[in-house]
Design a protein around this motif. Structure first.
Motif, mmCIF file in Angstrom:
data_model
loop_
_atom_site.group_PDB
_atom_site.id
_atom_site.type_symbol
_atom_site.label_atom_id
_atom_site.label_comp_id
_atom_site.label_asym_id
_atom_site.label_seq_id
_atom_site.Cartn_x
_atom_site.Cartn_y
_atom_site.Cartn_z
ATOM 1 N N GLY A 39 3.036 3.960 1.454
ATOM 2 C CA GLY A 39 3.362 4.831 0.325
ATOM 3 C C GLY A 39 3.679 4.038 -0.930
ATOM 4 N N HIS A 40 4.401 2.930 -0.777
ATOM 5 C CA HIS A 40 4.710 2.069 -1.921
ATOM 6 C C HIS A 40 3.438 1.406 -2.470
ATOM 7 C CE1 HIS A 40 8.763 2.646 -0.422
ATOM 8 N NE2 HIS A 40 9.264 1.998 -1.457
ATOM 9 N N LEU A 41 2.602 0.923 -1.574
ATOM 10 C CA LEU A 41 1.371 0.279 -2.021
ATOM 11 C C LEU A 41 0.436 1.252 -2.722
ATOM 12 C CD1 LEU A 41 0.686 -2.039 1.026
ATOM 13 C CD2 LEU A 41 1.292 -2.764 -1.292
ATOM 14 N N ARG A 42 0.388 2.484 -2.260
ATOM 15 C CA ARG A 42 -0.442 3.483 -2.934
ATOM 16 C C ARG A 42 0.058 3.711 -4.358
ATOM 17 N NH1 ARG A 42 -3.897 7.612 -1.476
ATOM 18 N NH2 ARG A 42 -4.860 5.950 -0.247
ATOM 19 N N ALA A 43 1.374 3.743 -4.549
ATOM 20 C CA ALA A 43 1.922 3.912 -5.895
ATOM 21 C C ALA A 43 1.556 2.736 -6.783
ATOM 22 C CB ALA A 43 3.446 4.076 -5.833
ATOM 23 N N LEU A 44 1.622 1.532 -6.250
ATOM 24 C CA LEU A 44 1.237 0.354 -7.023
ATOM 25 C C LEU A 44 -0.247 0.393 -7.378
ATOM 26 C CD1 LEU A 44 3.256 -2.353 -5.067
ATOM 27 C CD2 LEU A 44 3.667 -1.628 -7.432
ATOM 28 N N GLN A 45 -1.043 0.796 -6.439
ATOM 29 C CA GLN A 45 -2.487 0.907 -6.685
ATOM 30 C C GLN A 45 -2.757 1.932 -7.783
ATOM 31 O OE1 GLN A 45 -4.655 2.634 -3.469
ATOM 32 N NE2 GLN A 45 -6.618 2.542 -4.537
ATOM 33 N N ARG A 46 -2.118 3.091 -7.692
ATOM 34 C CA ARG A 46 -2.327 4.142 -8.687
ATOM 35 C C ARG A 46 -1.823 3.709 -10.061
ATOM 36 N NH1 ARG A 46 -5.242 5.771 -5.402
ATOM 37 N NH2 ARG A 46 -5.309 7.807 -4.412
ATOM 38 N N GLY A 47 -0.754 2.896 -10.070
ATOM 39 C CA GLY A 47 -0.196 2.458 -11.335
ATOM 40 C C GLY A 47 -0.935 1.295 -11.957
ATOM 41 N N GLY A 48 -1.894 0.721 -11.226
ATOM 42 C CA GLY A 48 -2.687 -0.370 -11.755
ATOM 43 C C GLY A 48 -2.044 -1.735 -11.617
ATOM 44 N N SER A 49 -0.852 -1.788 -10.955
ATOM 45 C CA SER A 49 -0.173 -3.081 -10.846
ATOM 46 C C SER A 49 -0.809 -3.973 -9.794
ATOM 47 C CB SER A 49 1.305 -2.863 -10.487
ATOM 48 O OG SER A 49 1.932 -2.099 -11.485
ATOM 49 N N VAL A 50 -1.407 -3.347 -8.804
ATOM 50 C CA VAL A 50 -1.958 -4.110 -7.683
ATOM 51 C C VAL A 50 -3.365 -3.601 -7.399
ATOM 52 C CG1 VAL A 50 -1.671 -4.656 -5.246
ATOM 53 C CG2 VAL A 50 0.331 -4.359 -6.683
ATOM 54 N N PRO A 51 -4.340 -4.465 -7.305
ATOM 55 C CA PRO A 51 -5.699 -4.018 -6.972
ATOM 56 C C PRO A 51 -5.696 -3.317 -5.616
ATOM 57 C CG PRO A 51 -5.696 -6.327 -7.688
ATOM 58 C CD PRO A 51 -4.271 -5.927 -7.495
ATOM 59 N N GLY A 52 -6.277 -2.122 -5.573
ATOM 60 C CA GLY A 52 -6.276 -1.358 -4.330
ATOM 61 C C GLY A 52 -6.970 -2.082 -3.197
ATOM 62 N N SER A 53 -8.006 -2.851 -3.503
ATOM 63 C CA SER A 53 -8.739 -3.507 -2.440
ATOM 64 C C SER A 53 -7.940 -4.587 -1.733
ATOM 65 C CB SER A 53 -10.020 -4.145 -3.005
ATOM 66 O OG SER A 53 -9.684 -5.112 -3.997
ATOM 67 N N ALA A 54 -6.872 -5.052 -2.360
ATOM 68 C CA ALA A 54 -6.055 -6.092 -1.740
ATOM 69 C C ALA A 54 -5.065 -5.536 -0.744
ATOM 70 C CB ALA A 54 -5.299 -6.864 -2.817
ATOM 71 N N HIS A 55 -4.922 -4.216 -0.679
ATOM 72 C CA HIS A 55 -3.818 -3.686 0.106
ATOM 73 C C HIS A 55 -4.172 -2.600 1.098
ATOM 74 C CE1 HIS A 55 -1.427 -6.144 -2.367
ATOM 75 N NE2 HIS A 55 -1.935 -5.572 -3.438
ATOM 76 N N GLU A 56 -5.313 -2.035 1.004
ATOM 77 C CA GLU A 56 -5.636 -0.970 1.946
ATOM 78 C C GLU A 56 -6.881 -1.345 2.733
ATOM 79 O OE1 GLU A 56 -3.982 2.719 -0.749
ATOM 80 O OE2 GLU A 56 -5.893 2.856 0.232
ATOM 81 N N ALA A 57 -6.768 -1.157 4.030
ATOM 82 C CA ALA A 57 -7.969 -1.290 4.844
ATOM 83 C C ALA A 57 -8.873 -0.108 4.529
ATOM 84 C CB ALA A 57 -7.588 -1.288 6.329
ATOM 85 N N SER A 58 -10.103 -0.229 4.833
ATOM 86 C CA SER A 58 -11.036 0.872 4.557
ATOM 87 C C SER A 58 -10.671 2.080 5.391
ATOM 88 C CB SER A 58 -12.452 0.427 4.885
ATOM 89 O OG SER A 58 -13.340 1.524 4.821
#
Length: 338
Positions: A318-337
């Motif tokens: 849930g935290h990583l999704r928020a970071l991804q949505r906020g643009g702070s963290v590239p989504g590809s670095a944190h979520e498996a497919s």
């Protein structure tokens, strides 16, 4: 009327010693009815009986078991009421410790059951599947290894306390509760996508289910669809209730909150610190599973049991999704497919 003494002191003391408090009047026309959660580390949850101009409203409904039913009957008796007098049961969300006795109340007393459309099981299944479907999809998005996923799913099946067959009589979103004059429904997602709180403006009370507790963080809803962002949902919900003019917040667990504005600010500050910790850990990890192993938990990651790791990885995702949505963290670095 001073609502804080002895209600808050008694329930705080019971929480700290791991006991179920006795039912008690909160103020004129409102009763607190704690019930046991047998086998749960939460120990108890609290229902609230509210007198309205159109009849009695019960907020939440405990586990579906004998101890909870007997405690509910005792609480109703203390309040001078019977099951047949409960006009409406409003479920703040669809977790088993909040919905269990609703159908029994309906069968035995004709109580109407109300829930938000997003937490109506039939609607939820059509959009995102049942709880176990959501959980398994979330664990796979989080990159949990197959053996660990299977162990977490076995653990989740053992504690799933309902069959998700409950059909509500009323779907409530925002505004005055039908059949509960004086109670206003607020959509406050984050813990689940259809979580609601109930505002009693006349008595200056707010019933918050599992939105916020006096201590600890709120468990986030599982991320299972592309659009899910429970961290940001919860932040918006906390800001919303923090601005309300109420004297007492009545949550579903622990004990009442007297200074809710301060508590919501504290909760948001703690969540911000956690988000920063997750972002730092994400710089050297690939998936939510790997990030979770790098975070600070009450117990070291290696010593955590399967269920605790399941909660931890869902929270981390849930935290990583928020970071991804906020643009702070590239989504590809944190979520498996997915």
């Amino acid at each position: 009327m001073d609502m804080s003494i002895p209600l808050v002191a008694e329930q705080r003391a019971a929480f700290r010693r791991g006991a179920v408090p006795a039912p008690r009047q909160v103020t004129d026309g409102v009763w607190s009815i704690p019930v046991p959660l047998t086998g749960s580390p939460l120990v108890s949850m609290t229902m609230y009986l509210v007198e309205t101009a159109e009849g009695l409203v019960l907020i939440d409904a405990g586990y579906d078991d004998g101890p909870a039913w007997r405690a509910l009957l005792a609480g109703l008796e203390a309040a001078g009421a019977a099951p047949s007098e409960v006009r409406t049961a409003v479920l703040t969300h669809n977790h088993p410790d909040h919905i269990g006795l609703a159908d029994r109340l309906r069968r035995e007393g004709g109580t109407a059951i109300a829930v938000h459309p997003l937490d109506c099981f039939a609607a939820q299944r059509s959009v995102r599947g049942g709880f176990l479907d959501q959980l398994e999809r979330s664990l796979r998005i989080a990159g949990v290894p197959e053996a660990e996923t299977e162990a977490m799913m076995r653990s989740a099946r053992r504690v799933a306390r309902h069959d998700e067959s409950l059909v509500p009589d009323l779907l409530v979103t925002e505004g005055e509760l039908p059949g509960g004059a004086g109670l206003e429904v607020l959509h406050t997602p984050g813990h689940t996508y259809g979580h609601v709180s109930l505002l009693d403006r006349g008595r200056r009370l707010l019933f918050t289910g599992d939105l916020v507790m006096p201590s600890g963080d709120t468990q986030l809803a599982p991320v299972s669809l592309e659009e899910d962002d429970p961290f940001r949902d919860l932040s918006a919900s906390l800001r919303r209730i923090g601005d309300l003019a109420v004297d007492l917040v009545l949550p579903g667990h622990q004990y009442p909150i007297e200074d809710h504005a301060r508590r919501t600010r504290e909760a948001e500050a703690a969540r911000g610190e956690r988000l920063a910790e997750v972002e730092r850990a994400a710089r050297s990890a690939g998936t939510a599973w790997e990030v979770a192993a790098l975070l600070t938990w009450p117990r070291p990651w290696a010593d955590m049991r399967t269920t605790a790791k399941r909660f931890a990885v869902v929270q981390t995702l849930g935290h990583l999704r928020a970071l991804q949505r906020g643009g702070s963290v590239p989504g590809s670095a944190h979520e498996a497919s997915s």
